[in-house]
Scaffold this active site. Structure first.
Site, PDB file in Angstrom:
ATOM      1  N   GLU A 127       0.853  -1.189   0.000  1.00  6.95           N
ATOM      2  CA  GLU A 127       0.000   0.000   0.000  1.00  6.95           C
ATOM      3  C   GLU A 127       0.892   1.242   0.000  1.00  6.95           C
ATOM      4  O   GLU A 127       1.784   1.346   0.846  1.00  6.95           O
ATOM      5  CB  GLU A 127      -0.900   0.007   1.240  1.00  6.95           C
ATOM      6  CG  GLU A 127      -2.033   1.019   1.157  1.00  6.95           C
ATOM      7  CD  GLU A 127      -2.993   0.917   2.336  1.00  6.95           C
ATOM      8  OE1 GLU A 127      -4.204   1.003   2.103  1.00  6.95           O
ATOM      9  OE2 GLU A 127      -2.528   0.738   3.479  1.00  6.95           O
ATOM     10  N   ALA A 283       0.958  -1.626  10.880  1.00  6.00           N
ATOM     11  CA  ALA A 283       0.545  -2.937  10.386  1.00  6.00           C
ATOM     12  C   ALA A 283      -0.111  -2.747   9.024  1.00  6.00           C
ATOM     13  O   ALA A 283      -0.378  -1.628   8.597  1.00  6.00           O
ATOM     14  CB  ALA A 283      -0.423  -3.597  11.366  1.00  6.00           C
ATOM     15  N   MET A 284      -0.391  -3.866   8.347  1.00  5.99           N
ATOM     16  CA  MET A 284      -1.028  -3.829   7.033  1.00  5.99           C
ATOM     17  C   MET A 284      -1.975  -5.003   6.887  1.00  5.99           C
ATOM     18  O   MET A 284      -1.628  -6.153   7.173  1.00  5.99           O
ATOM     19  CB  MET A 284       0.034  -3.860   5.925  1.00  5.99           C
ATOM     20  CG  MET A 284      -0.552  -3.874   4.522  1.00  5.99           C
ATOM     21  SD  MET A 284      -1.501  -2.377   4.158  1.00  5.99           S
ATOM     22  CE  MET A 284      -2.497  -2.960   2.773  1.00  5.99           C
ATOM     23  N   ASN A 286      -3.160  -7.102   4.715  1.00  4.34           N
ATOM     24  CA  ASN A 286      -3.148  -8.049   3.605  1.00  4.34           C
ATOM     25  C   ASN A 286      -4.134  -9.188   3.906  1.00  4.34           C
ATOM     26  O   ASN A 286      -4.161  -9.721   5.014  1.00  4.34           O
ATOM     27  CB  ASN A 286      -1.754  -8.648   3.430  1.00  4.34           C
ATOM     28  CG  ASN A 286      -0.677  -7.589   3.420  1.00  4.34           C
ATOM     29  OD1 ASN A 286      -0.713  -6.670   2.614  1.00  4.34           O
ATOM     30  ND2 ASN A 286       0.277  -7.710   4.331  1.00  4.34           N
ATOM     31  N   HIS A 316      -7.824  -3.575  14.639  1.00  6.42           N
ATOM     32  CA  HIS A 316      -7.952  -2.656  13.495  1.00  6.42           C
ATOM     33  C   HIS A 316      -7.723  -3.408  12.186  1.00  6.42           C
ATOM     34  O   HIS A 316      -8.533  -3.321  11.250  1.00  6.42           O
ATOM     35  CB  HIS A 316      -6.936  -1.524  13.651  1.00  6.42           C
ATOM     36  CG  HIS A 316      -6.896  -0.553  12.515  1.00  6.42           C
ATOM     37  ND1 HIS A 316      -7.357   0.734  12.607  1.00  6.42           N
ATOM     38  CD2 HIS A 316      -6.413  -0.677  11.241  1.00  6.42           C
ATOM     39  CE1 HIS A 316      -7.183   1.357  11.454  1.00  6.42           C
ATOM     40  NE2 HIS A 316      -6.597   0.520  10.607  1.00  6.42           N
ATOM     41  N   GLU A 317      -6.619  -4.149  12.117  1.00  7.05           N
ATOM     42  CA  GLU A 317      -6.322  -4.878  10.877  1.00  7.05           C
ATOM     43  C   GLU A 317      -7.359  -5.964  10.606  1.00  7.05           C
ATOM     44  O   GLU A 317      -7.715  -6.216   9.451  1.00  7.05           O
ATOM     45  CB  GLU A 317      -4.924  -5.476  10.939  1.00  7.05           C
ATOM     46  CG  GLU A 317      -3.809  -4.475  11.220  1.00  7.05           C
ATOM     47  CD  GLU A 317      -3.839  -3.263  10.315  1.00  7.05           C
ATOM     48  OE1 GLU A 317      -4.129  -3.411   9.115  1.00  7.05           O
ATOM     49  OE2 GLU A 317      -3.565  -2.157  10.815  1.00  7.05           O
ATOM     50  N   GLU A 339     -10.027   3.200   6.675  1.00  4.14           N
ATOM     51  CA  GLU A 339      -9.279   3.505   7.893  1.00  4.14           C
ATOM     52  C   GLU A 339     -10.135   4.053   9.023  1.00  4.14           C
ATOM     53  O   GLU A 339      -9.948   3.682  10.185  1.00  4.14           O
ATOM     54  CB  GLU A 339      -8.130   4.463   7.559  1.00  4.14           C
ATOM     55  CG  GLU A 339      -7.148   3.924   6.521  1.00  4.14           C
ATOM     56  CD  GLU A 339      -6.513   2.592   6.916  1.00  4.14           C
ATOM     57  OE1 GLU A 339      -6.609   2.198   8.087  1.00  4.14           O
ATOM     58  OE2 GLU A 339      -5.933   1.953   6.031  1.00  4.14           O
TER      59      GLU A 339
END
Length: 873
Positions: A127, A283-284, A286, A316-317, A339
């Site tokens: 991202e 974090a991300m 995926n 959140h992720e 978000e």
């Protein structure tokens, strides 16, 4: 800046041509430490025969491009990270073979070598536009596709993707010539993964290396069993092992809460969470493979605020798996749909499904204060931001998109009703699963379930920038009964929008035990410039009246005079953590605006810290205290105030419960001053184990905090820093050592740090950050004076030669850190910064935004210092 900057218009044009893409991607990670081979086969349909479009690819070399069986010359079709595709058929297949480079900047496929054991770890971060750094792709969110990945890697490695592996077989050493750049090394395996569901390219992921592993399962609400995994570097195995069960438990609580709240079970085949080194973000999300920065693995004692933050980040992720992954924005202007929603939901889930039940106080103290800061800058923007290209997107991961958006969603829930809100979310997820959606799609579902017309609400709250100020006015009679109350609403001149607010008004008074508790509460709607509050007329005025009780709306607060005076004297006695956070945030906002004396705020915070136990409120109060003492107190008064703060923090640390979270945070904060005569004695005693602080755990991170603090006062030599590093040479400790060397307040140390951050190409992104933050971390105005011109002279070069994330680290808007010499004279910084902006009117919007934010921070410091100087005349 490397890579073409995709515009919204170009993305719309490409989406009008390309449909039904499918990818088969083969990677070989055994080609050496610099590069890997990437082969992509992409099939897709074109809207009309003869049309043209392009693929995205950032690589070091393209070996071949084949379109519909015809070989194309890579030198002619691959330019500026794009592969041109002309004369398309209705159905097309393109094959691209390329050599791509590993990243050391946390973008694309990042390669990290752990110095403690020499092991190599890879992870991807795509991202916003960086899937193109690993394979040829239509790299935009609305061209969802299915993906088939296969990866050749050393046999001792674990390879992870979005989906479970369907096979893992030794590689045949007689691989046909030309398939790979060269035959894979002895002892390699090919991991082949199941086909993904339709998804956006920025959510694809590959992680590979000798990661340590933990596994469990979740009994999903749809009857499936979902495999779960945790992964980290081997060097962190023992630390994560202590928390693995806890993190699995938090994750399972999240699955259950989200499935129940939205009525949509977790949709994907597995759920892996992997902690990776040298990470740019927190974090991300995926799909099926969430990556986290491995600072979230706590080898040393962590504050409650950090542990709480890790829980929020996990949740959140996870929320993104539904909101962002299952249903994805069409273009980055709706990034907030991802978000803001994940931020709101992770706070709600943390508060209602975990032991962190006061998480709305955490949100108010941390996220909301971040939003208020950014929303008062010239660079503020609507929550639904105008995004013209990728660079606009990259600077939009900010306090407006995350924190203001989440706060406004909390207001929306209060406005339409919780049950109606989540029924609308259920319908939205069901209708748009595995596809893309817009704000209009979301509002349509919420209007249907709530019966409210949300178009005007959206226009005011989501599509206009700026923040309102709510001011309470109260009148009483001789008997102390309220005769009138109103809430006045104002807006900044540059964004004169008055909004409807659903809010609470809380009555608070001291009880028989001396605690301040809520005695009554009213919830109501206000709108316009002034709203009369008839609900409270005739009631006995309490000790304190809190507008925006329970923090339902997003606004700046100005309390009535009697409430303000009571809070000044009694905030530390408030029993409710959220009420304390709301009131303290109002005092901080007044201090930042030059409406409340800086030294009064310093003493208010020191008093409040004596009884505060909400860890995040504690953490942010310490940060606000530091900013006030270092930047808002006039220069003539600063040494005296800094000494007062340092001594106050030390006394609070001595009085804190031994070994407590408060003691740890107070000591960490104290080390940021060095302004009392006993500082070096206190610091050295911590290192030697002879400190008078009882049960203080001086572990690895605390030792480095002490050494960093000593270096910041020029009390730690290069030999001492090197000796500490030689005890344990790890990824983290190399970063600590870099920061300690850079923070020394000498001309030589600053020159060295400046050069390392800008020009040492061998540093990782995290080491560059440590050098830059150390550069700005200690020293006086005179030491930084020469760097004012140097900084503005370097800006264009940084933007032209560094990746976006490295440029952001170096230019560093909004915070103390980076190479912006914010400790130099603020008037000179403002004057020089304004001159740069005037001369660079055509600079990219993202770059100008960074500079504007830095200059505005200096302008605010100058304004608030001037206000406080005037109070003494």
């Amino acid at each position: 800046m490397p890579g073409a900057n995709l515009t919204r218009v170009e993305a719309q044009e490409r989406a009008s041509i390309v449909s039904n893409p499918k990818y088969t991607v083969s990677l070989d990670l055994t080609q050496g430490p610099k590069s890997f081979t990437s082969e992509a086969v992409i099939s897709f349909d074109a809207a009309k025969r003869g049309a043209s479009t392009f693929l995205d690819l950032i690589g070091s070399r393209v070996d071949s491009v084949e379109l519909n069986g015809v070989a194309l010359d890579p030198a002619k079709v691959w330019q500026d990270s794009r592969i041109e595709l002309k004369s398309l058929k209705v159905h097309n297949e393109v094959k691209v073979k390329a050599l791509c480079d590993y990243s050391h900047t946390g973008e694309g496929l990042h390669r990290s070598v752990d110095p403690s054991d020499g092991r190599v770890y890879l992870y991807s971060q795509f991202e916003v536009p960086d899937a193109r750094r690993m394979y040829a792709v239509f790299d935009q969110p609305d061209l969802k596709a299915t993906f088939d990945f296969s990866v050749v890697a050393p046999e001792s490695w674990i390879v992870l993707g979005n989906m479970p592996a369907s096979s893992c077989e030794p590689v045949d050493q007689q691989t046909k010539p030309g398939t790979l750049e060269k035959a894979p090394a002895e002892g390699s395996k090919r991991w082949t993964f199941e086909t993904t569901p339709r998804m956006s390219s920025y959510l694809t992921a590959i992680c590979a290396g000798p990661y340590a592993q933990w596994t469990t399962e979740y009994a999903n609400e749809d009857g499936r069993t979902v495999p779960m995994g945790l992964y980290c570097r081997q060097a962190l195995k023992s630390a994560l092992d202590k928390d693995a069960d806890y993190l699995f438990d938090i994750s399972k609580k999240g699955f259950a809460f989200y499935a129940k709240t939205w009525g949509v079970p977790y949709p994907y085949a597995k759920y892996d969470q992997i902690f990776v080194p040298e990470y740019n973000a927190g974090a991300m999300e995926n799909i099926g493979l969430v990556t986290f920065r491995d600072q979230y693995i706590f080898e040393s004692k962590a504050t409650g605020a950090k542990i709480n933050r890790r829980v929020e980040t996990v949740l959140h992720e996870m929320a993104h798996m539904w909101f962002g992954d299952l249903v994805t924005m069409k273009w980055w202007n709706d990034l907030w749909l991802n978000e803001s929603f994940a931020e709101f939901m992770s706070t709600l889930c943390t508060a209602e499904a975990t032991e962190w039940s006061d998480d709305w106080a955490t949100f108010c103290s941390g996220e909301k204060s971040w939003a208020l800061t950014e929303d008062q800058l010239p660079t503020t923007h609507p929550i639904v931001a105008p995004i013209n290209d990728l660079h606009d997107t990259e600077v939009n991961f900010d306090g407006i998109t995350y924190a203001k958006g989440a706060s406004v969603l909390k207001q929306l829930v209060a406005y339409v009703g919780r049950e109606q809100f989540f029924q609308g979310i259920h319908n939205y997820l069901e209708k748009h699963a595995y596809s893309n959606a817009t704000l209009a799609d979301l509002l349509a579902e919420l209007e249907a379930t709530s019966g409210r017309d949300l178009k005007a609400w959206s226009a005011q709250w989501l599509e206009e920038s700026g923040i309102n100020t709510l001011t309470s006015k109260v009148s009483t009679d001789a008997e102390g009964r309220i005769t009138a109350m109103s809430i006045e609403q104002s807006a900044p001149e540059e964004s004169p929008v008055l909004r409807p607010h659903r809010l609470g008004i809380g009555f608070y008074s001291k009880n028989g035990e001396g605690k301040v508790v809520r005695t009554d509460r009213f919830e109501l709607d206000i709108d316009g410039e002034s709203t009369a509050i008839s609900e409270v007329v005739g009631k006995v005025r309490p000790d304190f009246m809190l507008i925006n009780d329970d923090d339902l709306t997003y606004a700046k607060l100005r309390l009535d005079a009697e409430s303000l005076k009571f809070a000044q004297e009694n905030l530390y006695l408030f029993e409710d953590s959220l009420a304390r956070a709301v009131v303290l945030l109002s005092f901080w906002d007044m201090t930042r605006d030059g409406e409340y004396p800086a030294e009064d705020f310093v003493r208010l915070v020191l008093k409040t810290l004596s009884s505060e136990h909400q860890s995040t409120t504690f953490r942010y109060a310490l940060g606000q205290l530091s900013t006030t003492a270092h930047s808002f107190v006039p220069k003539s008064r600063r040494p005296e105030v800094l000494e007062e703060v340092a001594q106050g923090l030390w006394q609070l640390a001595l009085a804190a419960e031994p070994g407590s979270d408060e003691q740890l945070q107070l000591v960490q904060a104290y080390l940021g001053y060095g302004d009392d005569q006993d500082f070096e004695d206190h610091a050295r005693a911590m290192l030697s184990g002879s400190s008078e602080l009882k049960d203080l755990e001086v572990d690895n991170n605390m030792r480095w905090s002490v050494i960093h603090a000593l270096a910041g006062q020029n009390m730690a030599s290069e030999d001492e820093i090197e000796a500490e590093l030689s005890k344990r040479d790890t990824t983290e400790n190399r970063e600590f050592a870099m920061g300690a060397r850079a923070v020394r307040p000498t001309k030589a140390a600053k020159a060295w740090a400046w050069d390392q951050a800008l020009h040492n190409e061998n540093l990782t992104n995290s080491q560059i950050e440590a050098a830059a933050d150390g550069f700005s971390g200690s020293g006086d105005e005179d030491l930084y004076a020469p760097y004012i011109d140097k900084y503005f002279e370097a800006v264009d070069w940084v933007w032209a030669h560094k990746t976006f994330h490295i440029a952001e680290t170096l230019l560093n808007p909004l915070s103390a850190g980076g190479l912006y010499p914010y400790k130099a004279d603020p008037a000179t910084l403002v004057r020089t910064g304004d001159a740069w902006l005037a001369a660079h009117g055509d600079a990219p919007k993202a770059l100008r935004g960074m500079i504007i934010q830095n200059v505005e921070a200096s302008r605010r410091a100058l304004h608030v210092q001037t206000y406080n100087e005037g109070l003494r005349k």
